[in-house]
Write a protein that holds these residues in place. Sequence first.
Motif, PDB file in Angstrom:
ATOM      1  N   LEU A 244      -9.671  -6.898  -9.786  1.00  0.00           N
ATOM      2  CA  LEU A 244     -10.035  -7.343  -8.014  1.00  0.00           C
ATOM      3  C   LEU A 244      -9.288  -8.461  -7.884  1.00  0.00           C
ATOM      4  O   LEU A 244      -9.069  -9.645  -7.021  1.00  0.00           O
TER       5      LEU A 244
ATOM      6  N   ASP B 158      -8.208  -1.479  -3.783  1.00  0.00           N
ATOM      7  CA  ASP B 158      -8.840  -1.260  -4.781  1.00  0.00           C
ATOM      8  C   ASP B 158      -9.227   0.639  -4.365  1.00  0.00           C
ATOM      9  O   ASP B 158      -9.071   1.423  -5.546  1.00  0.00           O
ATOM     10  N   TRP B 159      -8.669   1.121  -3.291  1.00  0.00           N
ATOM     11  CA  TRP B 159      -9.222   2.452  -3.284  1.00  0.00           C
ATOM     12  C   TRP B 159      -8.373   3.017  -3.917  1.00  0.00           C
ATOM     13  O   TRP B 159      -8.820   4.045  -4.267  1.00  0.00           O
TER      14      TRP B 159
ATOM     15  N   ILE C 168      -9.675   2.250   6.864  1.00  0.00           N
ATOM     16  CA  ILE C 168      -9.912   1.304   5.555  1.00  0.00           C
ATOM     17  C   ILE C 168      -8.964   0.172   5.978  1.00  0.00           C
ATOM     18  O   ILE C 168      -7.605   0.639   6.340  1.00  0.00           O
TER      19      ILE C 168
ATOM     20  N   GLU D   8      -7.506  -3.748   5.107  1.00  0.00           N
ATOM     21  CA  GLU D   8      -7.118  -5.300   4.186  1.00  0.00           C
ATOM     22  C   GLU D   8      -6.777  -4.399   2.592  1.00  0.00           C
ATOM     23  O   GLU D   8      -6.756  -3.723   2.587  1.00  0.00           O
TER      24      GLU D   8
ATOM     25  N   ASP E  28       0.595  -1.061   0.009  1.00  0.00           N
ATOM     26  CA  ASP E  28      -0.606   0.008  -0.053  1.00  0.00           C
ATOM     27  C   ASP E  28       0.512   1.512  -0.054  1.00  0.00           C
ATOM     28  O   ASP E  28       0.327   2.638  -0.260  1.00  0.00           O
TER      29      ASP E  28
ATOM     30  N   ALA F 198      -8.807  -3.908   0.179  1.00  0.00           N
ATOM     31  CA  ALA F 198      -9.653  -2.918  -0.267  1.00  0.00           C
ATOM     32  C   ALA F 198      -9.067  -1.500  -0.244  1.00  0.00           C
ATOM     33  O   ALA F 198      -9.486  -0.389  -1.114  1.00  0.00           O
TER      34      ALA F 198
END
Length: 194
Positions: free
Chosen positions: A92, A71-72, A63, A65, A14, A68
């Motif tokens: 996804l 994806d964001w 948020i 995980e 991330d 998620a």
Amino acid sequence: MKLYYSPGACSLSDHIALHEAGLSFEHEKVDLTTKRTQSGADYTTINPKGYVPALTLDSGETITENVAIQDWIAHQSDALKPNGPLGNTRLLEALAYLSSEIHKGFKPYFANGGDDEKAEAAKAVRMRMDYFADTMKGDFLFGDKISTADCYLFVMLLWAQKFGIAMPENLDAFRDRLMERPSVKTAMTHEGLI
């Protein structure tokens, strides 16, 4: 916006993706043993699950995980998801596979599994990584541009390297290419990994 991470954990994916997206954010290290953030906060008040990653948005919403959060991030920067009518679905699909089939495969290495358990895990991780080795469509999973799934795959490949799990040649080359990206160098420097 603030990313909560543990150095070298899956949250590194991330961290990299946020830099790839060019988003402005803060980052704060979490001690996963004590559940305290670097500033001394009780991390379970931020993420009651007690593990990383967590991304607290400017709105105050958090948020959790990897799937998620990735994806964001991809929705903030269309450049980080595959093109086409199924682009987001394919992203996804890759993120879910990474999370459910590969990421969890490393559990014996992080949970002090025995040698036999680690050997079985290594075999399973390698077999599942073969899927990406066989389906990669260019320099990245979906062609000639990086996606958030590539960031996650990169971290899984770092783990494989750390634990001595041999990977297909093209995935080793992919890992080495990503090591040269400014986003990767910046994130790994922030986390004290390089």
